[in-house]
Design an enzyme around this catalytic site. Structure first.
Site, short mmCIF file in Angstrom:
data_model
loop_
_atom_site.label_atom_id
_atom_site.label_comp_id
_atom_site.label_asym_id
_atom_site.label_seq_id
_atom_site.Cartn_x
_atom_site.Cartn_y
_atom_site.Cartn_z
CG ASN A 52 -0.39 -0.30 2.52
OD1 ASN A 52 0.59 -1.03 2.62
ND2 ASN A 52 -0.95 0.27 3.56
CD GLU A 54 -1.39 4.76 4.70
OE1 GLU A 54 -0.88 5.62 5.45
OE2 GLU A 54 -2.09 3.81 5.12
CB CYS A 63 -5.36 -1.15 -1.65
SG CYS A 63 -6.68 -0.28 -0.81
CD GLU A 65 -5.64 -5.73 -1.33
OE1 GLU A 65 -5.11 -4.60 -1.25
OE2 GLU A 65 -6.36 -6.21 -0.45
CB CYS A 95 -11.11 -2.00 0.14
SG CYS A 95 -10.36 -1.38 -1.39
CB CYS A 98 -8.87 -4.04 -3.95
SG CYS A 98 -7.64 -2.79 -3.55
#
Ligand code: THU
Length: 141
Positions: A52, A54, A63, A65, A95, A98
């Site tokens: 991830n 940010e 993210c 993924e 999430c 994703c």
């Protein structure tokens, strides 16, 4: 979603878990301090990792993924067999965003993506698929 004992994981899963777990260390997560690692097994046998990333504008966060998916796409790899998502604490499922992005490539390749979730805290595993996580994903093909 089924719980899986570590002893039942074949060598491909074990390698993917190792890669996803290591990828966590590359997470850029100064805001949440929550490291996530992902590893995709491509049809050609290559493994592509992601973590991830940010951002101060929180909504711009990527993210693990999607990070792995974008890394694979950047190398022209779009057919995926397996995905491992590894977190430091308890197991966490991808999430919604994703799930939709994973659904895209599963839909295009016609391959069901197997997904193994790994929680390092108790070294636990749950096995699922993209169609279980996102039934009726958006598709206009
Ligand atoms: N995160 C992921 O990397 N994957 C998910 O499926 C859910 C959340 C990241 C985004 C953010 O950096 C941190 O976890 C906390 O939400």
């Amino acid at each position: 979603m089924i719980e899986v004992d570590q002893g039942y994981l074949d060598s491909d899963w074990v390698e993917l878990v190792k890669t996803a777990s290591q990828a966590k260390n590359n997470a850029y997560c100064p805001y949440s301090q929550y490291q996530v690692g992902a590893a995709l097994l491509c049809v050609n046998g290559e493994i592509v990792a992601g973590a991830n990333v940010e951002n101060a504008a929180y909504g711009s966060t990527i993210c693990a993924e999607r990070s792995a998916l974008v890394a694979a796409n950047s190398r022209g790899l779009r057919d995926f067999k397996r995905l491992v998502v590894s977190v430091v604490g308890e197991i966490a499922a991808p999430c919604g965003a994703c799930r939709q992005v994973l659904h895209e490539f599963s839909s295009v390749s016609g391959l069901e993506l197997e997904i193994l979730l790994h929680g390092e805290a108790k070294d636990t595993y749950q096995l699922t698929t993209i169609s279980e996580l996102l039934p009726h994903g958006f598709d206009f093909r």
